[in-house]
Enzyme design. Sequence first.
Site, short mmCIF file in Angstrom:
data_model
loop_
_atom_site.label_atom_id
_atom_site.label_comp_id
_atom_site.label_asym_id
_atom_site.label_seq_id
_atom_site.Cartn_x
_atom_site.Cartn_y
_atom_site.Cartn_z
N ASN A 20 0.74 -1.03 0.04
CA ASN A 20 -0.51 -0.15 -0.01
C ASN A 20 0.73 1.58 0.42
O ASN A 20 1.87 1.11 0.33
CB ASN A 20 -0.67 -0.34 1.10
CG ASN A 20 -0.06 0.10 2.33
OD1 ASN A 20 0.91 0.69 3.13
ND2 ASN A 20 -0.38 -0.85 3.44
N ASP A 66 -3.68 -6.17 5.06
CA ASP A 66 -5.10 -7.09 5.47
C ASP A 66 -5.19 -8.63 4.75
O ASP A 66 -5.82 -9.28 5.53
CB ASP A 66 -6.56 -6.17 5.25
CG ASP A 66 -7.08 -5.33 6.62
OD1 ASP A 66 -5.56 -5.60 7.10
OD2 ASP A 66 -6.97 -4.44 5.60
N1 CTP Z 1 -3.67 -3.44 12.24
C1 CTP Z 1 -2.36 -4.16 12.68
N2 CTP Z 1 -3.17 -5.56 11.14
C2 CTP Z 1 -3.80 -5.27 10.23
C3 CTP Z 1 -4.59 -4.40 9.93
C4 CTP Z 1 -4.20 -3.45 10.67
O1 CTP Z 1 -2.41 -4.53 13.35
N3 CTP Z 1 -4.01 -6.77 9.89
C5 CTP Z 1 -4.21 -1.93 12.76
C6 CTP Z 1 -3.02 -0.52 12.01
O2 CTP Z 1 -2.33 -0.76 12.37
C7 CTP Z 1 -3.88 0.51 12.79
C8 CTP Z 1 -5.36 -0.23 13.16
O3 CTP Z 1 -5.24 -1.15 12.74
O4 CTP Z 1 -3.09 1.01 13.49
C9 CTP Z 1 -5.81 -0.14 12.11
O5 CTP Z 1 -7.21 -0.10 12.34
P1 CTP Z 1 -8.04 -1.56 11.24
O6 CTP Z 1 -9.31 -1.55 11.27
O7 CTP Z 1 -7.55 -2.06 10.47
O8 CTP Z 1 -7.99 -0.20 9.55
P2 CTP Z 1 -8.35 -0.88 8.24
O9 CTP Z 1 -6.69 -2.22 7.76
O10 CTP Z 1 -8.10 0.42 7.20
O11 CTP Z 1 -9.12 -1.62 8.10
P3 CTP Z 1 -10.72 -1.46 7.29
O12 CTP Z 1 -9.88 -1.72 6.34
O13 CTP Z 1 -11.81 -1.66 7.70
O14 CTP Z 1 -10.52 -0.47 7.07
#
Ligand code: CTP
Length: 406
Positions: free
Chosen positions: A209, A278
Site C-alpha cells: 500500500n 489486510d
Molecule cells: N492493524 C494491524 N494489523 C492488521 C491491520 C491493521 O495491526 N492486519 C492496525 C494498524 O496498524 C492500525 C489499525 O490496526 O493501527 C487500523 O485498523 P484497521 O481496522 O485494520 O484499519 P483498516 O485495515 O484500514 O481496516 P478497514 O479496512 O476495516 O478500514
Amino acid sequence: MFNGKRLILGVTGGIAAYKAVELCRLLVKAGAGVRVVMTAAAGRFVTPLTFQTTSGNRVYQDLFAANEEYSVAHVGLAQETDLLVIAPATANCLGKIAAGIADDLLTTLVLAARSPVLLAPAMNEAMWDSAQVRANVARLAGLGFFFAGPADGELACGGAGHGRMASPEEIFAAAGDILLQPQKWRGKRVLVTAGPTREALDPVRFLTNRSSGRMGYALARAASEQGAAVTLVSGPVSLPPPAGVEVIRVTAAQEMLEAVLQRFHETDVVFKAAAVADFRPAVESGQKIKKSGELTLTLLKNPDILAELGRRKKQQLLVGFAAETENVGMYARGKLSAKNLDLIVANDLTQEGAGFDVDTNIVQLIFRDGTIKSLPILSKLEVARAILGELRQKYFDVPGEIVYET
Ligand code: CTP
C-alpha cells in the site's frame, strides 16, 4: 540557544578527532558550557591544549588524577551534565559502552551519567558493517543511546564509504534535538510500527500500500528525543532510522506480528502506525508467474496485529491509527473498542494535508474514555509530539512523580 546547558564532549582516538574541535566551537558559540574528556588515544590525534582553548575549560583525561574541583571526577562530572556527546566514537568505544566496561574516565562517566548520551560513530566501512559493531549499535540504541551518523564520504583509510563521522553541524543539530526536548518519556519503553507490509506473490512481485512510514518514524523520533527507549518495527520504507532508536526491519505482516509479539511483554506503550496489508496471496509462487492466460488471485486474511495485542494486553497502553475516507469518527470509535485500545488516532484521507504521502497530518485523538481532541494541520513530527503530550498528561502525570527536564 544552549544557554545554561552543561555538556561533556568525549573525544576518542580516531582521525575525526580534529573535527570535534569544530563541534566544540559550535557548542560554545551557542552558549553551552563544554567540558572535554579525552581518551589517551585521542591525545595522539589532537592536543588537550586545542580543546582547552576552544572550550575555555580544563580538559579531563585521567581517571585517577587528583584534582581540586571534583573529589571523584567521574561522579562530579556525570552529575552536572545535561548531555554527553562522544565524537568521534570509535568501534572500540562503542564496544566498551555496550558491554558496560569502564576502564578510563570517559567510559566511567558514561556508566555514571544520568543524562542522555549522543554517540557520533567514526570508523571504516568494513568495521561499521561488522557483525560485532552492528550488534553493539543495536544494543546501545535499544538502551536509549542516541546516534548521529555515521555518514557517507571519504574515509581516512582511503576510498569512500559509510562510516565517516557525521559533520560537526549535524552532530550539533542532533544535540539540539535532544537538549531542547523535555525528557518526559524517560524510563518508558515504547514500541512503534511503521510503514507498509509487503505480501509476496512470487519472487519479484508483491501486494502493498502507499504508506510512507513517516508518521511512525516521527513518533519513534519524538519519543526517543523525550527520553523513551524506543524500538521501531518497520516495513520497507526509504526513511533514515531516527537517532537513538532500535530499528527492526520486517517485510510481511506475519513477520511484523512475530517481531511485535516478541517485545510486547517488555513494552509500556505501543504505537501501531503501520499500514498492515489486510490480505496476502494464498500461494506464494516459488517461480516468477508467467503472463500466459488470465490470473485469478486468492487472498487470505492476514492476522490483525493490533487486535491480537488488544487481546493480550496487561498494563500496556495501545495506540491505534485509523485512516478513513468517510464516517471517520464512527469507524475510528468502532476500531477503538473492537481492538481494546486506549487511544485511536483518526484521520480523514480526503482532507488536503492529511494522509500517506504528505509531510503534514490532520488528526483527531479519540480516547477510551470518550474524550476527543482535534488537532490542526501540523507536521507529522508535531502531530507525534502532540500525541505524546496528550498521552503523558492523561496516563503518566501522577502528582508528585519526578519529571526529568533538561
Ligand atoms: N492493524 C494491524 N494489523 C492488521 C491491520 C491493521 O495491526 N492486519 C492496525 C494498524 O496498524 C492500525 C489499525 O490496526 O493501527 C487500523 O485498523 P484497521 O481496522 O485494520 O484499519 P483498516 O485495515 O484500514 O481496516 P478497514 O479496512 O476495516 O478500514
